[in-house]
Design a protein around this motif. Structure first.
Motif, short mmCIF file in Angstrom:
data_model
loop_
_atom_site.label_atom_id
_atom_site.label_comp_id
_atom_site.label_asym_id
_atom_site.label_seq_id
_atom_site.Cartn_x
_atom_site.Cartn_y
_atom_site.Cartn_z
N GLY A 147 -1.92 -18.52 -21.62
CA GLY A 147 -1.90 -18.23 -20.51
C GLY A 147 -2.73 -16.94 -19.51
N ILE A 148 -3.01 -15.95 -18.63
CA ILE A 148 -3.62 -15.56 -17.45
C ILE A 148 -3.55 -14.18 -18.22
CG2 ILE A 148 -4.20 -14.26 -15.69
CD1 ILE A 148 -5.02 -17.30 -15.91
N HIS A 149 -4.63 -12.90 -18.13
CA HIS A 149 -4.16 -11.51 -18.59
C HIS A 149 -4.58 -10.71 -17.61
CE1 HIS A 149 -3.20 -13.42 -22.18
NE2 HIS A 149 -4.60 -14.68 -22.56
N PRO A 150 -3.56 -10.10 -17.73
CA PRO A 150 -4.43 -8.60 -16.89
C PRO A 150 -5.77 -8.36 -16.63
CG PRO A 150 -2.51 -8.12 -18.50
CD PRO A 150 -2.57 -9.24 -18.72
N GLY A 151 -6.50 -8.49 -15.51
CA GLY A 151 -7.89 -8.07 -15.52
C GLY A 151 -8.35 -9.81 -15.48
N SER A 152 -7.83 -10.64 -15.31
CA SER A 152 -8.84 -11.94 -15.30
C SER A 152 -9.37 -11.76 -14.11
CB SER A 152 -8.26 -12.86 -15.84
OG SER A 152 -7.47 -12.67 -17.74
N GLY A 153 -10.53 -13.49 -14.20
CA GLY A 153 -10.44 -13.90 -12.47
C GLY A 153 -11.51 -13.09 -11.61
N ASN A 181 -11.67 -11.13 -8.76
CA ASN A 181 -11.84 -9.99 -8.81
C ASN A 181 -11.07 -9.07 -9.29
OD1 ASN A 181 -13.66 -9.89 -6.41
ND2 ASN A 181 -12.71 -11.64 -5.48
N ASN A 182 -11.28 -9.47 -11.01
CA ASN A 182 -9.80 -8.85 -11.58
C ASN A 182 -8.38 -8.78 -10.97
OD1 ASN A 182 -8.21 -6.25 -13.16
ND2 ASN A 182 -9.72 -5.11 -12.53
N LYS A 183 -7.90 -9.99 -11.24
CA LYS A 183 -6.30 -10.51 -9.98
C LYS A 183 -5.05 -9.68 -10.84
CE LYS A 183 -9.17 -14.62 -8.46
NZ LYS A 183 -9.61 -14.92 -9.80
N ARG A 184 -5.82 -8.43 -12.03
CA ARG A 184 -4.44 -7.47 -12.12
C ARG A 184 -3.32 -8.69 -12.62
NH1 ARG A 184 -4.41 -3.29 -8.33
NH2 ARG A 184 -4.43 -4.99 -7.15
N ILE A 185 -3.23 -9.88 -13.16
CA ILE A 185 -2.07 -10.71 -13.40
C ILE A 185 -2.28 -10.67 -14.75
CG2 ILE A 185 -3.70 -12.54 -12.70
CD1 ILE A 185 -1.25 -13.53 -11.27
N GLY A 186 -0.29 -10.50 -15.16
CA GLY A 186 -0.14 -11.37 -16.41
C GLY A 186 1.04 -12.35 -16.29
N LEU A 187 0.15 -13.61 -16.39
CA LEU A 187 1.34 -15.11 -16.40
C LEU A 187 1.28 -15.42 -18.08
CD1 LEU A 187 -0.59 -16.43 -13.14
CD2 LEU A 187 1.71 -14.80 -13.68
N SER A 188 2.41 -14.88 -18.32
CA SER A 188 2.44 -15.85 -19.92
C SER A 188 3.83 -16.54 -20.26
CB SER A 188 2.03 -14.82 -20.73
OG SER A 188 3.15 -14.05 -21.14
N LYS A 189 4.67 -17.06 -21.24
CA LYS A 189 5.12 -17.08 -21.77
C LYS A 189 6.50 -16.01 -22.05
CE LYS A 189 8.16 -20.82 -24.56
NZ LYS A 189 8.31 -21.57 -25.86
N GLU A 190 5.68 -15.21 -22.28
CA GLU A 190 6.89 -13.80 -22.58
C GLU A 190 7.12 -13.40 -21.59
OE1 GLU A 190 3.30 -14.41 -24.13
OE2 GLU A 190 5.19 -14.93 -25.79
N THR A 191 5.84 -13.54 -20.17
CA THR A 191 6.46 -12.73 -19.47
C THR A 191 7.07 -13.78 -18.15
OG1 THR A 191 4.75 -13.34 -18.48
CG2 THR A 191 4.50 -10.85 -19.30
N LEU A 192 7.39 -14.88 -18.09
CA LEU A 192 7.41 -15.70 -17.31
C LEU A 192 9.23 -16.45 -17.87
CD1 LEU A 192 4.41 -17.20 -15.47
CD2 LEU A 192 6.16 -15.64 -14.54
N GLY A 193 8.89 -16.78 -19.72
CA GLY A 193 10.28 -17.51 -19.90
C GLY A 193 9.71 -18.93 -20.03
N ILE A 194 8.74 -19.75 -19.32
CA ILE A 194 8.42 -20.74 -19.72
C ILE A 194 7.10 -21.57 -20.09
CG2 ILE A 194 9.99 -21.65 -17.69
CD1 ILE A 194 7.50 -21.79 -15.87
N PRO A 195 6.55 -22.20 -20.55
CA PRO A 195 4.87 -22.39 -21.23
C PRO A 195 3.98 -22.26 -20.01
CG PRO A 195 6.33 -24.20 -22.30
CD PRO A 195 7.00 -23.10 -21.59
N VAL A 196 2.78 -21.72 -20.05
CA VAL A 196 1.93 -21.75 -18.84
C VAL A 196 0.87 -22.19 -19.89
CG1 VAL A 196 0.58 -19.68 -17.84
CG2 VAL A 196 3.27 -19.01 -17.90
N ILE A 197 -0.05 -22.98 -19.36
CA ILE A 197 -1.49 -23.92 -19.33
C ILE A 197 -2.34 -22.99 -18.62
CG2 ILE A 197 -2.24 -25.94 -20.08
CD1 ILE A 197 0.21 -25.56 -21.61
N ALA A 198 -3.26 -22.84 -19.29
CA ALA A 198 -3.81 -22.41 -18.30
C ALA A 198 -5.67 -22.86 -18.20
CB ALA A 198 -4.90 -20.40 -18.42
N ILE A 199 -6.28 -22.92 -16.77
CA ILE A 199 -7.57 -23.60 -16.75
C ILE A 199 -8.45 -22.64 -16.93
CG2 ILE A 199 -8.24 -25.56 -16.51
CD1 ILE A 199 -5.95 -27.58 -16.24
N GLY A 200 -9.54 -22.64 -17.04
CA GLY A 200 -10.89 -21.43 -16.89
C GLY A 200 -11.75 -21.95 -16.42
N VAL A 201 -12.38 -21.99 -15.26
CA VAL A 201 -14.13 -21.97 -15.50
C VAL A 201 -14.81 -20.76 -14.74
CG1 VAL A 201 -15.93 -23.12 -14.79
CG2 VAL A 201 -13.56 -24.44 -15.03
#
Lengths: 270, 270, 270, 270
Positions: free
Chosen positions: D187-193, D195-215
């Motif tokens: 998933g995506i971890h707090p502070g990523s991106g 402009n520091n999007k302060r976002i936490g997106l993962s199976k733990e927080t959302l209950g479903i698998p989170v596939i992250a693609i980053g460049v």
């Protein structure tokens, strides 16, 4: 969207209440003011028998540069907020409906780009004004999601006290395109908008007041052809009619509406 | 733009040669092929008596996803280059007419965004292929300058061997919108294009071959109303008719045309 | 672009005259005013021995919302026009340099989008004001053409009395990014601009006065690293440094500059 | 975002797992393949002790035109779906994080513009493939809303089986910008991106698998300066470092990723 009965046994469609019904024949409480190049028609519907219960304010003008438009929009927007018991510190969610890849349908998203938001400053202790947030939910053809579902999902998280929804509308009249601003506290009705957004947003469905601001930017080609031929013609493709200078109109109108909304939300002088 | 005579004593306008004249009645050398879901009409005008002297190729299709469109555009574009004695190493200037702020008129500028240019690599000794440059001259309403003046000014500096000009066109038929690609070596005629670009670009005015690629994306509302009512109606505002999904059409068509042009310019396989 | 000598035997580059030289050591006629949160430095170079002959006005501010910036830009722009004997009815060509696909380099094109043009109204007898035209010539990487060739070609057709050129600039200082507006009648020098536009635009090369308005929006990463390490480091890729909120800065700054230019061209009150 | 310890007593930040830790020292299960100009590093973290539990696949390349990148992204994306027990008919919500007004941060929204969606066709009985929807939630500075709240609200309405999230990342290395694609099921971890999007997106927080693609498209200027000076320097403004040709990179990379995602979602051959 209002279904317009005409004499041909077929129907025209419009998102403008003034076009949808004959307000005189329907016994609605109506007030018309003409001043400073503006015609302002206020219609009060006391129940849902003719049109949805609520207030409809239609501001008509010849010239988008008429400097009195802004003051009138601000004044009428304040009236609608007061009518709905919305206070100066009630939190607002502003929603720009439409498709920013298609010029005639891009009014809502462009307005959102200029709305001042403050909700994210709350938790930082930096906000001393009304709590405002704003979204561009996109269109169903691009998201695959009914727009009202996105909006409902966001409302449940953001919990605003009221909504202001901006949308590009369909008119039945070429003459009215870009010459009218409609404000109402009755919300957005299924079938409204440039590409039939099939969206129902109102106090009944969402539980909070929904102030809608719409500007007609397109006509349906079928409506126009029926209007001039007085008969239904089959096999007309799905097309829209829009002014040649629609890019100019959308730019000026989105600037105007965002200035008005920011002024009402924050008490700015313009 | 072609002036179309009809029986009502008034005239409709079209940028499509096929709509402008009855090719059978006019003794033009014509060839029609139907294959793979495409209808390809080639018209050869030997003098300027009926339509401007030159070749007109009209590719018609029902479905923009038809995979044979690309190959046909590439094939016909090569024929036009050969007809005009344009060699593989002749330098090209690609011109995208239109207004990128207005979706139905943004085809030309969007194509330019995907054209591979090489002219600036020449002086660095880095270019081993054809010399290609590309411009988006904008529209007169935004620049204040006649588009042909900008193009002439650039031609005098760049000195290309030939032009390829891409433009969104007006059709007289709703059914034809986004379903036709017109290629011709007769250039662009005054009055063509979505907003009447009043531009004349041809070998006669510029001294070099001008290959024009046009796609009808709008109709004039006056033309449509005259078509269905068979009479002229006054006081119709300046409006255009365009498909509801014009953003999708412009995106797909600009991708298609840029792939074809790059393939022909550089010999890429697609 | 100014080559900045420093003590490391290597050089930093800047498009800002104030950064390029030590104005005190160089005997230039200089005036510094501080008022209303603005620092305005006017430098007069009487010959080309130190920097190019002409006037350089640098307006520095902490806050882009400082309401005095607009009045100062308008005032100084009027001074530059007067210095160069440009009259109220002299025709202007406004040029927005840069790449509108890259946010830090999009200042020039965005300003052009808001300039009021009138030249096309002349032949229609509709223009009672100064003749103004405007172009976005694009960048060489997209057109394949040296930008100055496009501009020269257009000047030969349009024959303006003077140019106003807007560009995003490179600074050597992170602190200065988006906090400075530089106005000068010395034009644009080879190597200026975000992507080294290798363009020379001045009265000497074009024959008419060239007023340049520039805002630093990027630094070169090499310059920044040399600044902090005091030595040259090899193998640093070609990169730019730009503020995190560059989209916001470009939007506000392009609005500000277009308002100022329209005001000076047409005598509008703001 | 990963906090990188270095020897200076201060820390650098990176969104790339490969930069964040020394995988050799940390006993992680690691596999490195080099083929066709690609370096593919797969790291398996069996618990959360070093980095978050899950799989990290990093594809490194010199040349964005390397034709093997697409096949590798498709292959690894399929592996991640299989690892997470995601079936061919499981419904997907694709999320494009970032700000489409700022070129270096516009990767996510641009990818979304090319994702084929089908969810709206379900109720019409027109969909015979996987149910896919897609949103561009915008950035907090524009909406006033935490991005994860918008996403959670939409998930509750749409009820997808899994998420694919696309984002522009921060790297600590200039050399790595635009030369790496990171795929992970963590998933995506707090502070990523960007402009520091302060976002936490993962199976733990959302209950479903989170596939992250980053460049990685930007570096933090503070990180770069610390990297070369080996000491912390105060008073450096909030700035990002990005390639000069970021517009080109974002265009190519968003095309590449949208082709790969559509291929995996629908089984298209490329």
């Amino acid at each position: 969207m209002y279904i317009v009965n005409n004499n041909i046994g077929d129907r025209m469609i419009s998102d403008l209440m003034l076009e949808a019904i004959n307000i005189k024949d329907n016994g609605l409480v109506t007030n018309v003011k003409r001043k400073n190049g503006l015609k302002v028609t206020t219609v009060l519907s006391c129940d849902d028998s003719v049109v949805k219960k609520g207030k409809y304010i239609t501001i008509e003008f010849k010239d988008i540069f008429n400097k009195y438009i802004k003051n009138e929009v601000i004044k009428e927007l304040k009236v609608l907020l007061k009518d709905n018991n919305i206070n100066d510190d009630d939190s607002a969610l502003i929603i720009g409906l439409g498709n920013d890849d298609s010029t005639p349908d891009s009014l809502g998203p462009l307005v959102i780009g200029n709305i001042i938001v403050t909700r994210h400053l709350e938790s930082l202790g930096l906000n001393s004004s009304r709590v405002v947030s704003a979204i561009k939910p996109g269109v169903t053809g691009e998201t695959g999601i009914e727009t009202k579902d996105i909006i409902k999902g966001v409302i449940e998280k953001v919990k605003p006290a009221f909504l202001i929804v901006i949308d590009a509308l369909k008119s039945e009249s070429l003459q009215r395109l870009s010459k009218t601003i409609q404000l109402t506290d009755t919300g957005i009705h299924p079938g409204s908008g440039v590409n039939n957004k099939r969206i129902g947003l109102s106090k009944e469905t969402l539980g909070i007041p929904v102030i809608a601001i719409g500007v007609p930017t397109v006509c349906d080609i079928k409506t126009i052809i029926k209007g001039v031929t007085k008969k239904k013609i089959n096999n007309i493709p799905e097309m829209i009619v829009t002014p040649k200078n629609i890019d100019f109109i959308i730019e000026k109108m989105s600037d105007l509406l965002s200035v008005c909304i920011n002024s009402v939300l924050y008490g700015f002088k313009i």
